[in-house]
Scaffold this active site. Sequence first.
Site, mmCIF file in Angstrom:
data_model
loop_
_atom_site.group_PDB
_atom_site.id
_atom_site.type_symbol
_atom_site.label_atom_id
_atom_site.label_comp_id
_atom_site.label_asym_id
_atom_site.label_seq_id
_atom_site.Cartn_x
_atom_site.Cartn_y
_atom_site.Cartn_z
ATOM 1 N N LYS A 188 22.242 55.822 7.428
ATOM 2 C CA LYS A 188 21.946 56.017 8.857
ATOM 3 C C LYS A 188 22.100 57.504 9.137
ATOM 4 O O LYS A 188 23.198 58.017 9.326
ATOM 5 C CB LYS A 188 22.938 55.215 9.695
ATOM 6 C CG LYS A 188 22.485 54.807 11.095
ATOM 7 C CD LYS A 188 22.075 55.897 12.039
ATOM 8 C CE LYS A 188 23.160 56.662 12.748
ATOM 9 N NZ LYS A 188 22.599 57.690 13.660
ATOM 10 N N GLY A 241 31.144 63.409 10.037
ATOM 11 C CA GLY A 241 30.884 63.752 11.433
ATOM 12 C C GLY A 241 32.171 64.097 12.142
ATOM 13 O O GLY A 241 33.111 64.611 11.523
ATOM 14 N N SER A 242 32.223 63.780 13.420
ATOM 15 C CA SER A 242 33.369 64.204 14.227
ATOM 16 C C SER A 242 34.603 63.350 13.927
ATOM 17 O O SER A 242 34.495 62.185 13.533
ATOM 18 C CB SER A 242 33.031 64.100 15.712
ATOM 19 O OG SER A 242 32.773 62.761 16.050
ATOM 20 N N THR A 243 35.764 63.937 14.181
ATOM 21 C CA THR A 243 37.016 63.209 13.991
ATOM 22 C C THR A 243 37.075 62.033 14.975
ATOM 23 O O THR A 243 37.584 60.959 14.635
ATOM 24 C CB THR A 243 38.205 64.170 14.166
ATOM 25 O OG1 THR A 243 38.066 65.192 13.160
ATOM 26 C CG2 THR A 243 39.548 63.488 13.971
ATOM 27 N N VAL A 245 34.606 60.087 16.113
ATOM 28 C CA VAL A 245 33.869 58.917 15.594
ATOM 29 C C VAL A 245 34.528 58.421 14.307
ATOM 30 O O VAL A 245 34.556 57.212 14.043
ATOM 31 C CB VAL A 245 32.360 59.230 15.408
ATOM 32 C CG1 VAL A 245 31.628 58.041 14.801
ATOM 33 C CG2 VAL A 245 31.723 59.589 16.750
ATOM 34 N N GLY A 246 35.116 59.332 13.536
ATOM 35 C CA GLY A 246 35.858 58.917 12.338
ATOM 36 C C GLY A 246 36.935 57.893 12.689
ATOM 37 O O GLY A 246 37.148 56.911 11.975
ATOM 38 N N GLU A 264 34.548 62.428 5.940
ATOM 39 C CA GLU A 264 34.614 63.896 5.970
ATOM 40 C C GLU A 264 34.430 64.313 7.422
ATOM 41 O O GLU A 264 33.358 64.130 8.006
ATOM 42 C CB GLU A 264 33.565 64.545 5.070
ATOM 43 C CG GLU A 264 33.863 66.036 4.925
ATOM 44 C CD GLU A 264 32.876 66.789 4.059
ATOM 45 O OE1 GLU A 264 32.304 66.195 3.135
ATOM 46 O OE2 GLU A 264 32.679 67.986 4.327
ATOM 47 N N CYS A 298 31.050 72.106 8.935
ATOM 48 C CA CYS A 298 32.430 71.624 8.970
ATOM 49 C C CYS A 298 33.372 72.588 8.247
ATOM 50 O O CYS A 298 34.550 72.634 8.551
ATOM 51 C CB CYS A 298 32.524 70.213 8.401
ATOM 52 S SG CYS A 298 31.765 70.030 6.804
ATOM 53 N N GLU A 396 37.616 72.420 17.205
ATOM 54 C CA GLU A 396 36.407 72.734 16.447
ATOM 55 C C GLU A 396 35.277 73.033 17.434
ATOM 56 O O GLU A 396 34.889 72.159 18.207
ATOM 57 C CB GLU A 396 36.039 71.544 15.557
ATOM 58 C CG GLU A 396 34.868 71.843 14.647
ATOM 59 C CD GLU A 396 34.535 70.688 13.701
ATOM 60 O OE1 GLU A 396 34.473 69.539 14.170
ATOM 61 O OE2 GLU A 396 34.317 70.960 12.506
HETATM 62 P P1 NDP Z 1 29.161 62.503 15.707
HETATM 63 O O1 NDP Z 1 30.403 62.259 14.972
HETATM 64 O O2 NDP Z 1 28.906 61.770 16.966
HETATM 65 O O3 NDP Z 1 27.889 62.218 14.757
HETATM 66 C C1 NDP Z 1 27.925 62.134 13.344
HETATM 67 C C2 NDP Z 1 27.150 60.914 12.866
HETATM 68 O O4 NDP Z 1 27.762 59.730 13.384
HETATM 69 C C3 NDP Z 1 25.706 60.853 13.363
HETATM 70 O O5 NDP Z 1 24.887 60.212 12.420
HETATM 71 C C4 NDP Z 1 25.825 59.987 14.602
HETATM 72 O O6 NDP Z 1 24.591 59.397 14.956
HETATM 73 C C5 NDP Z 1 26.830 58.962 14.110
HETATM 74 N N1 NDP Z 1 27.554 58.255 15.153
HETATM 75 C C6 NDP Z 1 27.822 58.638 16.422
HETATM 76 N N2 NDP Z 1 28.528 57.684 17.075
HETATM 77 C C7 NDP Z 1 28.715 56.679 16.191
HETATM 78 C C8 NDP Z 1 29.373 55.411 16.258
HETATM 79 N N3 NDP Z 1 29.976 54.968 17.364
HETATM 80 N N4 NDP Z 1 29.367 54.622 15.169
HETATM 81 C C9 NDP Z 1 28.776 55.042 14.035
HETATM 82 N N5 NDP Z 1 28.120 56.206 13.908
HETATM 83 C C10 NDP Z 1 28.098 57.033 14.978
HETATM 84 O O7 NDP Z 1 29.039 64.032 15.978
HETATM 85 P P2 NDP Z 1 28.224 64.740 17.177
HETATM 86 O O8 NDP Z 1 26.827 64.728 16.785
HETATM 87 O O9 NDP Z 1 28.491 64.140 18.497
HETATM 88 O O10 NDP Z 1 28.925 66.162 17.184
HETATM 89 C C11 NDP Z 1 30.144 66.313 17.902
HETATM 90 C C12 NDP Z 1 31.103 67.193 17.176
HETATM 91 O O11 NDP Z 1 31.444 66.607 15.931
HETATM 92 C C13 NDP Z 1 30.553 68.556 16.824
HETATM 93 O O12 NDP Z 1 30.691 69.425 17.888
HETATM 94 C C14 NDP Z 1 31.418 68.911 15.647
HETATM 95 O O13 NDP Z 1 32.626 69.433 16.140
HETATM 96 C C15 NDP Z 1 31.684 67.592 14.955
HETATM 97 N N6 NDP Z 1 30.800 67.361 13.806
HETATM 98 C C16 NDP Z 1 31.308 67.546 12.563
HETATM 99 C C17 NDP Z 1 30.488 67.385 11.453
HETATM 100 C C18 NDP Z 1 30.983 67.581 10.074
HETATM 101 O O14 NDP Z 1 30.188 67.903 9.195
HETATM 102 N N7 NDP Z 1 32.260 67.389 9.811
HETATM 103 C C19 NDP Z 1 29.068 67.046 11.579
HETATM 104 C C20 NDP Z 1 28.646 66.816 12.945
HETATM 105 C C21 NDP Z 1 29.499 66.989 14.001
HETATM 106 P P3 NDP Z 1 23.662 60.074 16.093
HETATM 107 O O15 NDP Z 1 23.687 61.548 15.849
HETATM 108 O O16 NDP Z 1 22.355 59.439 15.876
HETATM 109 O O17 NDP Z 1 24.293 59.702 17.403
#
Ligand code: NDP
Length: 500
Positions: A188, A241-243, A245-246, A264, A298, A396
């Site tokens: 996804k 992704g973000s902490t 959503v983690g 991660e 990140c 971050e």
């Molecule tokens: P998110 O954590 O929201 O997005 C990362 C991934 O998770 C995307 O594929 C997103 O899908 C998906 N996602 C979002 N919500 C859910 C959920 N409830 N259940 C499962 N999957 C989900 O990051 P953001 O795009 O909102 O960015 C916000 C902040 O996160 C940034 O400002 C940054 O600080 C951090 N970030 C860190 C990253 C890293 O590499 N460690 C990468 C991206 C962000 P979709 O985008 O389609 O909503």
Amino acid sequence: MDKCSSELSIPSAPRDFGFYNNGSYVAAGTREIFTRSSPGHGVPVTRIPKCTVEDLDLAVDSARTAFDDRRWSGLNGQARAAVLLKAAALIRERSEEIAFFETLENGKPISQARAEVGGCADMFEYASGLARSLHGDSFNNLGDGMFGIVTREPVGVVGLITPWNFPFLILCERVPYILASGCTIVAKPSEVTSATTLILAEILTDAGLPDGCMNVVTGSGSSIGQALIEHPRVDMLSFTGSTAVGRRVVEAAGRTNFKKLGLELGGKNPQIVFADADLEDAADGVAFGIGFNTGQCCVSGSRLIVERSVADEFAQMLREKFSKVVVGDPLDEKTQIGAITTDAQNTTIMSYIEKGSAEGAELICGGEQLDFGRGQYIAPTLFGNVTGDMAIAREEIFGPVLTIMPFDTIEEAIEIANDTEYGLAASVWSKNIDKALTVMRQVQAGRFWVNTTLAGGPELPLGGFKQSGWGREAGMYGVEEYTQVKSVHIEIGKRTPWIE
Ligand code: NDP
């Protein structure tokens, strides 16, 4: 076609994609469509279906069947390696197309996207060898009557959620290793950067990956992503992704089937510069560490911790470096910093810049949006007079914003570096080996660089300490992450009877 300042042109119409399930596309049909506009130009470039929960069930069925009937995990390592090698060749063949869509959807410079795609082919080549060398262990020291072996088995169906900052690179730091282990995948991607994940699925089928081993559901994180993390027939979930959503991923796993997790997450990564460093080299590296990918990385080195005796001089060097960085149209080959990927991220970065000034930090340079007539761009930004309690020093930002904090002793440098909930990456710049190694040992981070930054490759694992995540991706560690171990005791001869 709209001509850019380079040879590349913005497409005259967006490209349509479907739902990739069981080795082929299902046309978008009546599904809702998400139209992605390029952040560098504001022009529609791709149209992606919003998959439904029923689509997700189909994709999980495909991956489940492909795993359970052993069409992939039952092959020998040589056969799996051949598919991964062929995929690498096809990535190289289609590299220009992949880099183009990566740049259009993400806003990163085309030169960077091309380099990343080359690195991705390399990941597949390296992982092909791992498919052949993955092995368990044996215990020949259990006495004459007993022999022990430990086998590694693929975990099963892996849900793979990837972010928008490195849509293809992060994907390829995982997919070849997951496939090398024998697992199957439901991916996804972020809704705003789905194209190159779908292209990879096409490539894998063309490379001979059996149907059902790589499926892609597209749509938003809050709908289809949430459904994937809760899915009871997914055995493992790799999330980047973000902490915030983690945390939801961990909760969902606890509520459903305790799926194995790889996470991660965020970082607030220190760059420690000692007075005895090659300051010219360090200034260039520190500028690269925060400017690369517009700081939407990140592992960006977003906190500069510099020895007080050279702090002013170093800030001036950085200011000069920043003034020379080429910010602009991502399709222009000369561009070094492209567009901010999403409107939301643009707003977040600008609000942190305002917060920094409001909290009393000194804006040394940057801080403004750059107007090129279209798209969203932010100048590389440097803040001095930063204290450890300020939001810009703790949270971050995920943008081209660097904070400076001075130190007097090595102990103080280490303390400032570790004063964060994160532990993803860190760099030290010093020509004194004792100092560099002491800092390397004591700073809590999953990745560490000495006199360089952001170096990587397929051999070394990736992942974080503390709240930056769980588990490791890439390298042999990355393949093993997608396996589970089974301990086997084998009796040689006759057991000692329990009942005489
Ligand atoms: P998110 O954590 O929201 O997005 C990362 C991934 O998770 C995307 O594929 C997103 O899908 C998906 N996602 C979002 N919500 C859910 C959920 N409830 N259940 C499962 N999957 C989900 O990051 P953001 O795009 O909102 O960015 C916000 C902040 O996160 C940034 O400002 C940054 O600080 C951090 N970030 C860190 C990253 C890293 O590499 N460690 C990468 C991206 C962000 P979709 O985008 O389609 O909503």
